[in-house]
Write a protein that holds these residues in place. Structure first.
Motif, PDB file in Angstrom:
ATOM      1  N   TYR A 279     -38.740  11.408   6.341  1.00  0.00           N
ATOM      2  CA  TYR A 279     -37.898  11.701   7.105  1.00  0.00           C
ATOM      3  C   TYR A 279     -38.341  14.094   6.878  1.00  0.00           C
ATOM      4  CZ  TYR A 279     -36.999   7.222   9.412  1.00  0.00           C
ATOM      5  OH  TYR A 279     -37.614   6.157  10.036  1.00  0.00           O
ATOM      6  N   CYS A 348     -35.892   9.210  17.066  1.00  0.00           N
ATOM      7  CA  CYS A 348     -36.048   8.853  16.661  1.00  0.00           C
ATOM      8  C   CYS A 348     -35.287   7.071  16.739  1.00  0.00           C
ATOM      9  CB  CYS A 348     -36.201   8.555  14.898  1.00  0.00           C
ATOM     10  SG  CYS A 348     -38.413   9.505  14.431  1.00  0.00           S
ATOM     11  N   ASN A 351     -35.461   5.745  20.218  1.00  0.00           N
ATOM     12  CA  ASN A 351     -35.877   4.649  20.705  1.00  0.00           C
ATOM     13  C   ASN A 351     -35.766   3.418  19.878  1.00  0.00           C
ATOM     14  OD1 ASN A 351     -37.613   6.485  21.525  1.00  0.00           O
ATOM     15  ND2 ASN A 351     -38.922   6.809  19.782  1.00  0.00           N
ATOM     16  N   ILE A 422     -39.259   3.498  12.285  1.00  0.00           N
ATOM     17  CA  ILE A 422     -39.459   4.387  13.679  1.00  0.00           C
ATOM     18  C   ILE A 422     -39.873   5.091  13.402  1.00  0.00           C
ATOM     19  CG2 ILE A 422     -38.944   5.032  15.641  1.00  0.00           C
ATOM     20  CD1 ILE A 422     -38.746   2.166  16.225  1.00  0.00           C
ATOM     21  N   ARG A 423     -40.943   6.304  13.069  1.00  0.00           N
ATOM     22  CA  ARG A 423     -40.927   7.684  12.476  1.00  0.00           C
ATOM     23  C   ARG A 423     -41.220   8.747  14.261  1.00  0.00           C
ATOM     24  NH1 ARG A 423     -44.648   4.201   9.864  1.00  0.00           N
ATOM     25  NH2 ARG A 423     -46.489   4.849  11.837  1.00  0.00           N
ATOM     26  N   GLU A 424     -41.358   9.713  13.639  1.00  0.00           N
ATOM     27  CA  GLU A 424     -41.495   9.841  14.708  1.00  0.00           C
ATOM     28  C   GLU A 424     -42.633  10.399  16.055  1.00  0.00           C
ATOM     29  OE1 GLU A 424     -43.064  14.814  13.194  1.00  0.00           O
ATOM     30  OE2 GLU A 424     -42.529  15.999  15.464  1.00  0.00           O
TER      31      GLU A 424
END
Lengths: 495, 493
Positions: A279, A348, A351, A422-424
């Protein structure tokens, strides 16, 4: 009159088109160096074509590691690709950028630094190297302490949860430290602070807590661990310190959970590592380790290099390496600033909520991950009788998604989870698509019989008068194979 | 009628980068800023600061590759977001690593059967490679001693004092004693006889260097092997050899194929080589190859299940980029044996051009050998007025980065300037460098020595104190030695 000329010379390679050239018609030796050179266009095309069969990094939902950066940053990285980071004399600005990153991260973690004081820390190739350096510092400090007390120093150990990432096991094995793991239990998938403190003995060099457990993203209760350990230290006088493996959580907690006390605000925390490439939002290849202050890093481990007439202390395992990730980390830190990181982490999380709610709505899954933690969703099937998570994972691969399935470490090995990180670059649209694809997979699986059941049916159809015992044997064998595969998959480097 | 509009302060994207407010205020250096800035500004700010870094291609200090073909750059950029360790997700990239390992193993004449796969791994550089090799030796030796019921708490390793700093790191971090064979004036590599003498029961291995950092010389691995075989026969200790071929591993097979230094010698159990030196890849890749499975204790290997098959891994680093592995494979298939051979021969010829140019000035002794890594190490014949550090400093003004180093013990009084010839150092650049060095010499000839200047100044001012002058001279000398000593611990690489 124009004379026509035929292209006939085979050595005149540059005239042939890449795809028709002889080089793509013969296969290259795989395990020995070819004798001759080939044109660069052909080399490029050959490798490019093979690599098409690799997974798409951005659809790789297994990994925390960043898969997208802004084009401006890509430009900076390409320009720095031929800079060897370790040449501090020759590239003083790049070295300065590393120092600035170290200081920024140290302040982010509330290191107790005076106004003019510089932070103690270093950029590494990843959290593995960072953890090895931190562990080495603890080991050496402990050995010096034991020697001064005249006690044996040949059996150091480290207390962690069984949910540690594989690099801790590497550290233990390569640096000859015993790993004492606190076992997990069903429903409790992180290290229990009470049990951990119980396991601490005189030979414990440190207790390692994880901020952002690999398997379900949960933050361990570092504060509780600190308070319990302060008490125990007062009783025993052993002065056991804490290391926080904040590989994932280190760039999340300061932005969205600033009131959570997990870092240097806790007095026993002596070093923290974080992955710049998770992150921290940089491509694979950069990690950071920060020490509380100079005393926590024994001077005998540090190599002093003279650079520009000043002393530049270094403590890394790797020497030559590229500079681009360090520059990229600095880019992200100044480009985004505190508010930028905060926005991205909040996004993130949102989402992750969308994905989680979509999965809950199907009614077929238990959500194993917590809301408070690294933005990921770990889920398992409610009903395992017919199909399991590995099958879902395989079928999702057909849609292009890479969603891994893992079994939990002991003592919760019977639990299998699917995990989506969940990534950017995982937008809400992609989250919604993933949910609908998972629903499709469930429908498809519902039409398929379970694998064991199918075999039995076939047997009965063929009218084979197979004895009951043979069917049972078959079922047992299949079960055994499944467990065996599941076990093997367990040692899959979960990262 | 066109209404003129003021550019609103918040409308940052409208301002030009150089006039934007972000470049007018300086950013905090040691704490994260509260607010974000536009990406163009971020790019420009960093780009501008980095202009003050040295130019990598004029960095003649380093062996590490500074130029690759644009096609390869394209491949590197497109794989920059691939995390190498995700073997499940990127099976082709993993396969490319395996192919490279096998190609290098064959290049080093590893005794492999037709269908046998090589034992080796890609690393981030020779430092990691050496640590892995050393760890394998240490564990193997410990197991042997445990089986014999002997103490195994004091392992040591025998090397020359010319080793690169990563060996000292290995020794310090993995708690192995480093027994160094001292150098002497005129002999700047490890003496095989002395090395074998130093071997004792606790020696986990003897490390020979193919391509010594300081003068590029190849150590006589064959002689070391032969002497060690004799000693092993007498003692029964079975001491093995590791060859640190960081630089030489991609040179010797192409231009000195008859030189026996690799797995053709029976005691050589592992070899490391830097892909990012003469492997012709950008910084960030090395390789270590073991002779066969027995030389790598299984307990050190982590078994990861990938695609249903067992993928054994043994590295210190976990997540890292894939670009350099792909670039290494690109170089292997693009160049092939003849391509590497051409490049190495070219480097050698350019080194000779440089060497002859320097010899013609009549002011330098050439310390490097012709046979070895293509570099030229040279020192001044006359040290009375100026020294090599001054030449190095003045050359910086012309843009060249040519480092000056003092030799390790026991030859600390020798200082050399070292120019490494890489693939992208053309003959034209070699000629230019010689010209610039001649200019530097002329400039230095006009300048008095620093100590002499002080003395003159004192005499002019009429300070009548002989003892003061000698004290001053001593202080200046001491400072020079102190600085020279400090520079000695400069990580020579």
């Amino acid at each position: 009159m124009v004379l026509s000329r035929t292209v006939h010379s085979e050595s005149d390679v540059s005239l042939h088109s890449t795809f028709a050239s002889r080089y793509v018609r013969t296969s290259l030796p795989r395990f020995k160096m070819p004798e001759e050179s080939i044109p660069k266009e052909a080399a490029y095309q050959i490798i490019n074509d093979e690599l098409m069969l690799d997974g798409n990094p951005r659809l790789n939902l297994a990994s925390f590691v960043t898969t997208w950066m802004e084009p401006e940053c890509d430009k900076l990285m390409m320009a720095a690709i031929n800079k060897n980071y370790v040449d501090m004399d020759e590239y003083p600005v790049t070295t300065e950028l590393q120092n600035r990153c170290v200081n920024m991260i140290a302040h982010l973690f509330n290191a107790p630094l005076g106004d003019e004081e510089t932070a103690v820390g270093v950029g590494t190739v990843g959290s593995s190297e960072a953890i090895m350096l931190a562990g080495l510092a603890f080991k050496r400090k402990w050995q010096n302490k034991m020697r001064a007390l005249g006690k044996p120093c040949d059996k150091p150990n480290i207390v962690t949860g069984a949910n540690v990432q594989v690099c801790w096991e590497k550290f233990a094995r390569y640096f000859e430290v015993e790993l004492k793991e606190v076992k997990l239990s069903e429903g409790y998938y992180v290290m229990d602070p009470d049990k951990a403190v119980e396991m601490v003995d005189e030979n414990t060099i440190c207790v390692a807590a994880i901020l952002g457990s690999t398997l379900n993203g949960e933050f361990e209760d570092v504060k509780r661990l600190n308070d319990l350990l302060v008490k125990k230290n007062a009783e025993t006088g052993w002065d056991t310190p804490i290391h926080v493996d904040a590989a994932s959580g280190g760039f999340i907690a300061p932005f969205i959970y600033p009131e959570l006390e997990w870092d240097f605000r806790l007095p026993l925390v002596k070093s923290i590592n974080v992955s710049g490439h998770k992150y921290g939002l940089v491509y694979a290849g950069v990690g950071w380790v920060i020490w509380r202050n100079k005393e926590d890093l024994p001077d005998e481990l540090i190599f002093h290099i003279n650079y520009l007439g000043a002393d530049q202390p270094t403590f890394t395992l790797n020497f030559s390496k590229g500079s681009n990730q360090i520059i990229a980390q600095y880019y992200q830190l100044i480009r985004l600033g505190f508010e930028g990181y905060k926005n991205i982490m909040e996004n993130c999380q949102e989402n992750a909520m969308v994905l989680k709610e979509g999965l809950e709505k199907t009614g077929r899954f238990n959500i194993v991950s917590k809301d408070h933690g690294v933005p990921l969703v770990a889920f398992s099937l409610k009903d395992h009788s017919q199909h399991n998570e590995f099958e879902i994972s395989d079928m999702l691969r057909r849609f292009g998604w890479i969603v891994p399935a893992y079994t939990m470490p002991p003592d919760a090995q019977h639990i299998t989870v699917l995990r989506v990180v969940i990534r950017e670059d995982f937008s809400r649209t992609l989250a919604e698509r993933l949910v609908s694809d998972i629903v499709k997979v469930l429908h498809e699986l519902d039409t398929l019989p379970g694998k064991v059941t199918a075999k039995i049916e076939i047997h009965e159809e063929k009218g084979l008068e197979v004895k009951q015992t043979e069917l049972e044997v078959q079922r047992k064998i299949t079960e055994f194979w499944r467990k065996f595969v599941a076990n093997k998959k367990k040692t899959n480097g979960v990262c």
